[in-house]
Write an enzyme that holds these catalytic residues in place. Structure first.
Site, short mmCIF file in Angstrom:
data_model
loop_
_atom_site.label_atom_id
_atom_site.label_comp_id
_atom_site.label_asym_id
_atom_site.label_seq_id
_atom_site.Cartn_x
_atom_site.Cartn_y
_atom_site.Cartn_z
N HIS A 140 0.89 -1.35 0.05
CA HIS A 140 -0.08 -0.05 -0.02
C HIS A 140 0.74 1.11 -0.04
O HIS A 140 1.41 1.58 1.00
CB HIS A 140 -0.93 -0.08 1.08
CG HIS A 140 -1.94 0.95 1.21
ND1 HIS A 140 -2.26 1.47 2.50
CD2 HIS A 140 -2.43 1.80 0.38
CE1 HIS A 140 -3.27 2.86 2.12
NE2 HIS A 140 -3.28 2.70 0.76
N GLU A 152 2.64 0.65 3.43
CA GLU A 152 2.17 -0.38 4.39
C GLU A 152 2.41 -1.68 3.63
O GLU A 152 1.69 -1.78 2.51
CB GLU A 152 0.67 -0.11 4.72
CG GLU A 152 0.43 0.93 5.84
CD GLU A 152 -1.04 1.04 6.06
OE1 GLU A 152 -1.48 1.03 7.43
OE2 GLU A 152 -1.81 1.19 5.10
N ASN A 190 -5.62 3.88 6.59
CA ASN A 190 -7.43 4.56 6.41
C ASN A 190 -7.83 4.25 7.48
O ASN A 190 -9.13 4.81 7.45
CB ASN A 190 -7.54 3.87 5.14
CG ASN A 190 -6.84 4.65 3.95
OD1 ASN A 190 -6.80 5.72 4.01
ND2 ASN A 190 -6.50 3.87 3.00
N1 CAA Z 1 3.35 13.70 -7.90
C1 CAA Z 1 4.71 14.03 -7.57
N2 CAA Z 1 5.33 14.96 -6.81
C2 CAA Z 1 4.52 15.72 -6.35
C3 CAA Z 1 3.02 15.70 -6.39
C4 CAA Z 1 2.47 14.74 -7.18
N3 CAA Z 1 1.12 14.81 -7.42
N4 CAA Z 1 2.56 16.85 -5.81
C5 CAA Z 1 3.75 17.64 -5.30
N5 CAA Z 1 4.90 16.98 -5.63
C6 CAA Z 1 6.14 17.31 -5.15
C7 CAA Z 1 6.34 18.62 -5.74
O1 CAA Z 1 7.04 18.47 -6.88
C8 CAA Z 1 7.31 19.32 -4.68
O2 CAA Z 1 8.67 18.62 -4.85
P1 CAA Z 1 9.84 19.80 -4.97
O3 CAA Z 1 9.61 20.97 -3.92
O4 CAA Z 1 11.15 18.83 -4.64
O5 CAA Z 1 9.69 20.10 -6.39
C9 CAA Z 1 6.97 18.73 -3.32
O6 CAA Z 1 5.94 17.55 -3.61
C10 CAA Z 1 6.19 19.68 -2.64
O7 CAA Z 1 5.08 20.02 -3.54
P2 CAA Z 1 4.52 21.63 -3.41
O8 CAA Z 1 5.50 22.49 -2.82
O9 CAA Z 1 3.84 21.91 -4.72
O10 CAA Z 1 3.15 21.71 -2.28
P3 CAA Z 1 3.17 21.17 -0.86
O11 CAA Z 1 4.42 21.51 -0.27
O12 CAA Z 1 1.83 21.54 -0.57
O13 CAA Z 1 3.08 19.35 -0.90
C11 CAA Z 1 2.14 17.47 -0.73
C12 CAA Z 1 2.45 18.73 -1.63
C13 CAA Z 1 3.41 16.62 -0.56
C14 CAA Z 1 1.02 16.76 -1.70
C15 CAA Z 1 1.54 18.00 0.66
O14 CAA Z 1 0.53 18.72 0.61
C16 CAA Z 1 1.01 16.76 1.37
O15 CAA Z 1 1.67 16.05 1.93
N6 CAA Z 1 -0.29 16.37 1.35
C17 CAA Z 1 -0.80 15.24 2.00
C18 CAA Z 1 -0.75 14.04 1.42
C19 CAA Z 1 -1.14 12.86 2.34
O16 CAA Z 1 -1.59 12.91 3.14
N7 CAA Z 1 -1.14 11.58 1.39
C20 CAA Z 1 -1.69 10.51 1.85
C21 CAA Z 1 -3.14 10.30 1.24
S1 CAA Z 1 -3.77 8.84 1.91
C22 CAA Z 1 -3.27 7.82 0.88
O17 CAA Z 1 -2.41 7.78 0.21
C23 CAA Z 1 -3.56 6.39 1.37
C24 CAA Z 1 -4.98 5.86 0.70
O18 CAA Z 1 -5.26 4.57 0.76
C25 CAA Z 1 -6.10 6.78 0.21
P1 NAD Z 2 -7.87 5.93 -10.39
O1 NAD Z 2 -9.28 5.82 -10.77
O2 NAD Z 2 -6.78 7.21 -10.57
O3 NAD Z 2 -7.05 4.81 -11.38
C1 NAD Z 2 -7.67 3.55 -11.82
C2 NAD Z 2 -7.13 2.97 -12.86
O4 NAD Z 2 -7.38 1.64 -13.25
C3 NAD Z 2 -7.72 3.63 -14.34
O5 NAD Z 2 -6.77 4.12 -15.13
C4 NAD Z 2 -8.66 2.58 -14.85
O6 NAD Z 2 -8.62 2.93 -16.49
C5 NAD Z 2 -8.00 1.36 -14.47
N1 NAD Z 2 -8.42 -0.09 -14.53
C6 NAD Z 2 -9.71 -0.23 -13.95
N2 NAD Z 2 -10.06 -1.35 -14.05
C7 NAD Z 2 -8.89 -1.90 -14.72
C8 NAD Z 2 -8.67 -3.46 -15.14
N3 NAD Z 2 -9.40 -4.37 -14.99
N4 NAD Z 2 -7.42 -3.59 -15.80
C9 NAD Z 2 -6.45 -2.68 -15.80
N5 NAD Z 2 -6.95 -1.41 -15.48
C10 NAD Z 2 -8.10 -1.03 -14.97
O7 NAD Z 2 -7.57 5.20 -9.01
P2 NAD Z 2 -6.26 5.26 -8.03
O8 NAD Z 2 -6.71 6.53 -7.18
O9 NAD Z 2 -4.93 5.41 -8.92
O10 NAD Z 2 -6.52 4.01 -6.96
C11 NAD Z 2 -6.26 2.81 -7.39
C12 NAD Z 2 -6.09 1.80 -6.38
O11 NAD Z 2 -4.96 2.46 -5.44
C13 NAD Z 2 -7.43 1.70 -5.51
O12 NAD Z 2 -7.41 0.37 -5.11
C14 NAD Z 2 -7.03 2.89 -4.47
O13 NAD Z 2 -7.94 2.44 -3.17
C15 NAD Z 2 -5.78 2.51 -4.13
N6 NAD Z 2 -5.26 3.76 -3.37
C16 NAD Z 2 -5.47 5.09 -3.68
C17 NAD Z 2 -5.04 6.03 -3.10
C18 NAD Z 2 -5.36 7.57 -3.36
O14 NAD Z 2 -5.00 8.40 -2.92
N7 NAD Z 2 -6.08 7.79 -4.66
C19 NAD Z 2 -3.84 5.91 -2.21
C20 NAD Z 2 -3.47 4.58 -2.00
C21 NAD Z 2 -3.98 3.43 -2.64
#
Ligand code: CAA
Ligand code: NAD
Length: 283
Positions: A140, A152, A190
């Site tokens: 993860h 993770e 999460n």
């Molecule tokens: N992809 C790659 N690099 C990125 C990026 C992206 N989408 N967004 C920002 N960056 C990089 C930038 O290039 C920048 O790097 P440099 O300074 O070295 O060029 C650096 O990150 C900082 O970016 P910014 O200055 O533009 O903006 P910021 O200081 O606000 O940082 C952020 C951006 C790192 C996204 C910050 O806002 C942050 O940490 N946000 C929280 C992110 C978070 O909590 N993530 C976990 C989400 S939950 C999850 O992922 C699990 C799930 O299953 C849902």
């Molecule tokens: P997304 O919607 O940005 O991308 C999903 C992609 O999968 C799409 O491009 C779609 O065309 C493709 N797809 C769907 N079915 C498919 C298949 N059968 N074969 C090949 N490609 C297929 O989603 P995301 O945000 O990248 O999330 C993807 C996974 O990662 C999910 O399980 C999500 O829970 C997990 N995840 C998401 C985040 C987040 O912050 N978004 C963080 C950690 C983990």
């Protein structure tokens, strides 16, 4: 077990990021998606990130070319037949994921590890769709993958120690920190993050404050880099809803009920940044 070639399935925001960090760390990578458009968008995003790294002198032009040379795109899942590790990052839906894993089990070589980037779904159940549950594991990554240091690693009921060690070693190779987690809904990240986001959505729903003000409270009041509603838009509201549903179903506890406003937005197609609208509007 040596991992040389990796297939990443799903070229969305997570899959593209995972493919990028794997290629940057020296692995051969095949980025796979059903949609040509998603592959184009994913690859363009990676090229943009690498160009920025060259601009910032973190990488030379030659290194950028080498990274891109290790990265191929494909719409054929059959390309998994030459891979040592397949990392699945498709939509957060058990039916879709088990179908992908059952297919991969037929295609991938016997030694290959099948990993899921699922945010919350049970690894044990995903593994049961294959005949190699000992070689199935949760890997993860956090969003944005190139920036966030954590992976993770989730052990399903039958994940072997050998599989765990191979993924732990690879995580370190990717310059990320592995944390071992047992297979329970939402894992650690999460289980803690999503109820906070859901509560922030309840605060909007109940009219306690505006989305901007709720985010300001959490940013300036508790030093979060992004407010919870900005973060929800960033993650994707569909993904947030799926995760809340997994927590709700998995624990059977009403404290995890998804906020009706979250359901409404997802039904309207307001998925956050990726659809142009969520709690905020994006151009
Ligand atoms: N992809 C790659 N690099 C990125 C990026 C992206 N989408 N967004 C920002 N960056 C990089 C930038 O290039 C920048 O790097 P440099 O300074 O070295 O060029 C650096 O990150 C900082 O970016 P910014 O200055 O533009 O903006 P910021 O200081 O606000 O940082 C952020 C951006 C790192 C996204 C910050 O806002 C942050 O940490 N946000 C929280 C992110 C978070 O909590 N993530 C976990 C989400 S939950 C999850 O992922 C699990 C799930 O299953 C849902
Ligand atoms: P997304 O919607 O940005 O991308 C999903 C992609 O999968 C799409 O491009 C779609 O065309 C493709 N797809 C769907 N079915 C498919 C298949 N059968 N074969 C090949 N490609 C297929 O989603 P995301 O945000 O990248 O999330 C993807 C996974 O990662 C999910 O399980 C999500 O829970 C997990 N995840 C998401 C985040 C987040 O912050 N978004 C963080 C950690 C983990």
């Amino acid at each position: 077990m040596a991992i040389h070639k990796v297939m990443v399935i799903g070229a969305g925001q997570m899959g593209a990021g995972i493919a990028q960090v794997c290629a940057q760390s020296g692995y051969e990578v095949v980025l796979n998606d059903l949609s040509e458009e998603a592959l184009d968008k994913g690859l363009k995003g990676i090229e943009r990130q690498l160009a920025r790294s060259v601009e910032k002198e973190r990488m030379t032009e030659k290194e950028k070319t080498e990274v891109l040379g290790r990265l191929n795109t494909s719409r054929q899942r059959s390309d998994a037949e030459s891979c040592d590790l397949i990392i699945e990052a498709v939509v957060e839906n058990m039916e879709v994921k088990t179908k992908v894993f059952a297919d991969l089990d037929e295609i991938a070589p016997e030694h290959a590890i099948l990993a899921s980037n699922t945010s919350s779904l049970p690894i044990t159940e995903i593994a049961a769709a294959t005949k190699r549950p000992d070689q199935v594991i949760g890997m993860h990554f956090m969003n944005p993958v190139p920036v966030m240091k954590l992976v993770e690693i989730i052990r399903g009921l039958q994940t072997s120690d050998e599989t765990f060690k191979a993924i732990e070693d690879m995580t370190v190779q990717l310059s990320k920190t592995p944390v071992e987690v047992q297979d329970f809904p939402g894992f650690v990240s999460n289980r803690i993050l999503m109820p906070m986001i859901n509560e922030a959505i309840y605060a909007v729903y109940e009219g306690i404050a505006s989305p901007e003000d709720i985010d300001t409270v959490m940013k300036l009041g508790t030093n979060h880099p992004m407010g919870p509603l900005t973060l929800a838009d960033f993650i994707g509201l569909d993904t947030c809803l799926y995760i809340m549903e997994v927590l709700h179903d998995g624990f059977g506890d009403s404290k995890y009920r998804p906020c009706p406003l979250l359901r409404k937005y997802v039904k309207a197609g307001w998925l956050g940044r990726k659809s142009g609208r969520g709690f905020y509007q994006y151009e």
